[in-house]
Design an enzyme around this catalytic site. Structure first.
Site, PDB file in Angstrom:
ATOM      1  N   THR A 195     -18.498 -11.546  -0.981  1.00  0.00           N
ATOM      2  CA  THR A 195     -18.387 -11.661   0.155  1.00  0.00           C
ATOM      3  C   THR A 195     -18.971 -13.239  -0.374  1.00  0.00           C
ATOM      4  O   THR A 195     -20.078 -13.141  -0.984  1.00  0.00           O
ATOM      5  CB  THR A 195     -18.471 -10.947   0.935  1.00  0.00           C
ATOM      6  OG1 THR A 195     -18.879 -11.454   2.453  1.00  0.00           O
ATOM      7  CG2 THR A 195     -20.414 -10.734   0.194  1.00  0.00           C
ATOM      8  N   ARG A 196     -18.978 -13.663   0.759  1.00  0.00           N
ATOM      9  CA  ARG A 196     -19.821 -15.669   0.766  1.00  0.00           C
ATOM     10  C   ARG A 196     -19.493 -15.160   2.258  1.00  0.00           C
ATOM     11  O   ARG A 196     -20.315 -16.284   2.692  1.00  0.00           O
ATOM     12  CB  ARG A 196     -17.891 -16.665   0.141  1.00  0.00           C
ATOM     13  CG  ARG A 196     -17.042 -16.688   1.645  1.00  0.00           C
ATOM     14  CD  ARG A 196     -16.087 -17.911   0.774  1.00  0.00           C
ATOM     15  NE  ARG A 196     -16.064 -18.142   1.757  1.00  0.00           N
ATOM     16  CZ  ARG A 196     -15.579 -18.484   2.734  1.00  0.00           C
ATOM     17  NH1 ARG A 196     -14.222 -17.823   2.599  1.00  0.00           N
ATOM     18  NH2 ARG A 196     -15.487 -19.010   4.045  1.00  0.00           N
ATOM     19  N   HIS A 203     -18.386  -5.389   8.099  1.00  0.00           N
ATOM     20  CA  HIS A 203     -17.746  -5.231   6.730  1.00  0.00           C
ATOM     21  C   HIS A 203     -18.417  -3.739   6.262  1.00  0.00           C
ATOM     22  O   HIS A 203     -18.308  -2.908   4.810  1.00  0.00           O
ATOM     23  CB  HIS A 203     -18.883  -6.236   5.912  1.00  0.00           C
ATOM     24  CG  HIS A 203     -18.379  -7.690   6.566  1.00  0.00           C
ATOM     25  ND1 HIS A 203     -19.374  -8.767   8.158  1.00  0.00           N
ATOM     26  CD2 HIS A 203     -17.182  -8.173   6.169  1.00  0.00           C
ATOM     27  CE1 HIS A 203     -18.638  -9.602   8.357  1.00  0.00           C
ATOM     28  NE2 HIS A 203     -17.664  -9.256   7.151  1.00  0.00           N
ATOM     29  N   ARG A 289      -8.182  -9.444   3.556  1.00  0.00           N
ATOM     30  CA  ARG A 289      -6.740  -9.660   3.619  1.00  0.00           C
ATOM     31  C   ARG A 289      -7.793 -11.303   4.039  1.00  0.00           C
ATOM     32  O   ARG A 289      -9.019 -11.585   4.101  1.00  0.00           O
ATOM     33  CB  ARG A 289      -7.450  -9.591   5.807  1.00  0.00           C
ATOM     34  CG  ARG A 289      -6.433 -10.375   6.351  1.00  0.00           C
ATOM     35  CD  ARG A 289      -6.937 -10.601   8.641  1.00  0.00           C
ATOM     36  NE  ARG A 289      -5.486 -10.957   8.375  1.00  0.00           N
ATOM     37  CZ  ARG A 289      -6.130 -12.457   9.372  1.00  0.00           C
ATOM     38  NH1 ARG A 289      -7.060 -13.115   8.837  1.00  0.00           N
ATOM     39  NH2 ARG A 289      -4.891 -12.794   9.708  1.00  0.00           N
TER      40      ARG A 289
END
Ligand code: PPS
Length: 572
Positions: A195-196, A203, A289
């Protein structure tokens, strides 16, 4: 029995202490290269084995095959070119066989490169091959054209040390560290989550379900190297992740930071991420996605399809050896009071709720409520420290206009009004004042004007970052330079308000308060803005003021009302 790394052997390019000492002594005679931010990230993952089986920066033959077929010359799957771009000036001093000392920004020698290849890449061709587009709206493409140096050096790396970090050192585990930890804890199956972004309930739901589905432990593995321009800074994000980690059942989940420089390469990048996670000892990898998606191109079109990355990873599943856990978008379903993948929801009978990233940022900016079903209160509170509501954010008021248009007068009036109200530090960077202190050696050529405005922009961004009001009042005749300043200030988490003081030239010249127009007309001053030097009027400023028929008080009032309208001050 951990999963073997990609290519079979976990690389460790670090020299022993004695070797490093000897290399450092020898390096005094080598040419030097100061690593860029991206190169520092790449070097760290080369040195610690995150990029196994690479043993250095790619040579030309490997580079070309990676572009064309996503393979190294020995046939190993490798989707992303890891290259060392350097200046012509350095390239002129090195030839094949030479050694180059690679340094960090403080000048510390981190590694020695033995040059095997030197070539001038075609950035258009690289962009097309790697990113599937040459559109500059793609951050990876923009990087190549705007930031990459023109020459690539390939060759093996010997690392004296890993790049130093002072932040979150307890969370910066190398592939060997993580592998050891997994082995110690008996974690045979580990699913990694890339993740960023800050993590919210969706999440956590997604990762929790992924771990259950894969019957695996979970590694939350956020990127803290370079992400997409405009992302939340990693300090804030890591503080959020530390809160989020408490939400998982104890002893099921680990958090470690990945010093990767992302390229936002969508499908190719997803493959690369999977390979890296395998090197870190993970057996499974979540691809959701729009994985590593760059967003829209300059025409406003999505560059990749939302599930292109999943398809790409599926195609190479056998060779990757790390298993993909694909995920659709997670949404909150009101009737279930919980989260579900969107494709499992019956939208005819159920109510789907979601808050987009854009909507989330709008709510933060305006100090609006974030519902509990969306975010954890601890995480939201953490983000509110970084993104306070506008009334507590820094802001830059950037006046631009011809000499004598009234910029300084209005800027002064606005400053005084803000001081009168109190509560916010204010700094005035007036054109004349700046030229006396910051830019005393500069003239009025295009290059010097640009430099002058860049300096003003730098100072304004720092003031803004620290919650102050920076009032700038230079002529700033060039659109592109003003756009640069806007970018700098907005990157400092503050507001940028451009105010075009649009008093017409004839009126400025009629007033001629400093007698400069008369001198310019007489040819005693050359290159005077509006006379024989250009002024590019802003097309879409936040505010436009013509002082022909208004007093400085009235003009200042317009500015204050604008500030209130945008939420930066509260006049009531
Ligand atoms: S710039 O273009 O933004 O860097 O200019 P700036 O720093 O605002 O400086 C403008 C002031 O310098 C005086 N001056 C000139 N202006 C324009 N062109 C030429 N050639 C020039 N030479 C000197 C002028 O007094 C400007 O002040 P203001 O306050 O705008 O009248």
């Amino acid at each position: 029995d951990l999963i073997p790394p990609h290519g079979g052997v976990l690389k460790d390019l670090r020299l022993t202490t004695e070797q490093a000492e000897a290399a450092k002594t020898a390096a005094v005679d080598y040419p030097s290269w100061d690593l860029t931010e991206r190169q520092l990230c790449d070097l760290e993952l080369l040195a610690n084995g995150g990029f196994s089986p690479l043993a250095g920066f790619l040579g030309q033959a490997d580079y070309e095959r990676v572009l064309a077929e996503m393979r190294l010359t020995d046939g190993t799957l490798w989707p992303m070119p890891i290259t060392l771009d350097v200046s012509e000036a350095l390239a002129e001093t090195v030839s094949v066989g030479d050694r180059v000392a690679l340094r960090d920004p403080e000048g510390v020698i981190l590694a020695i490169l033995t040059v095997s290849d030197q070539w001038r890449p075609d950035f258009e061709a690289e962009a097309q091959a790697v990113f599937g587009t040459t559109d500059r709206g793609h951050p990876g493409v923009a990087y190549l054209h705007e930031r990459s140096h023109p020459v690539y050096l390939g060759g093996r790396i010997e690392a004296l040390d890993l790049p130093g970090h002072y932040d979150f050192t307890h969370l910066r585990l190398t592939p060997a560290d993580l592998r050891a930890r997994f082995a110690r804890n008996g974690w045979r199956r580990v699913v990694a989550f890339q993740t960023r972004n800050p993590m919210h309930r969706a999440h956590v739901e997604l990762t929790f379900q992924a771990a259950r589905q894969a019957e695996a432990n979970l590694l939350v593995h956020p990127v803290v190297g370079m992400t997409k321009p405009g992302d939340v800074d990693h300090y804030s994000r890591v503080r959020c992740y530390e809160h989020v980690l408490q939400k998982y059942p104890e002893q099921t989940t680990a958090l470690s930071l990945l010093p990767l420089a992302m390229r936002m390469g969508g499908p190719r990048e997803a493959l690369w991420h999977a390979i890296i996670r395998r090197n870190y000892g993970c057996t499974h990898f979540i691809v959701g996605r729009d994985h590593a998606g760059p967003g829209k191109d300059s025409q406003g079109e999505e560059i990749y399809g939302p599930y292109d990355a999943q398809e790409m990873v599926t195609r190479y599943a056998d060779e990757l050896g790390i298993e993909m856990v694909p995920f659709r978008m997670m949404v909150y379903v009101q009737e279930r009071a919980g989260y579900a993948p969107i494709d499992e929801v019956d939208e005819a009978s159920e109510t789907v709720m979601n808050i987009s990233g854009t909507e989330f940022r709008r709510r933060m900016r305006e100090g609006l409520e974030i519902p509990d079903w969306f975010g954890y209160p601890e995480v939201v509170a953490e983000l509110r420290k970084t993104f306070p509501p506008r009334a507590r954010q820094g802001v830059t008021l950037f006046f631009t206009g011809l000499s004598g248009s009234g910029k300084s007068t209005i800027a002064n009036a606005v400053m005084v009004k803000l001081m009168e109200r109190g509560g916010r530090p204010v700094t005035l960077l007036d054109g004349d004042v700046v030229r006396k202190h910051l830019s005393s050696e500069l003239g009025f050529s295009r290059a010097h004007r640009d430099l002058n405005i860049q300096r003003i922009g730098f100072v304004a961004a720092e003031i803004t970052r620290n919650g102050g009001v920076a009032i700038c009042a230079p002529i700033a005749p060039y659109t592109a330079t003003r756009a640069d300043v806007r970018e700098m200030v907005e990157a400092a988490n503050g507001g940028f308000i451009e105010i075009h003081v649009a008093t017409p030239l004839a009126e400025c010249e009629r007033r001629d308060r400093k007698g400069l127009y008369a001198k310019a007309r007489a040819g005693q001053i050359k290159g005077f803005t509006g006379i024989d030097d250009p002024y590019e009027a802003p097309v879409d400023p936040e505010l436009r003021i013509d002082t022909t028929d208004s007093t400085p008080e009235e003009a200042a009032q317009q500015v204050l009302l604008k500030l209130e309208h945008l939420g930066f001050i509260d006049l009531s």
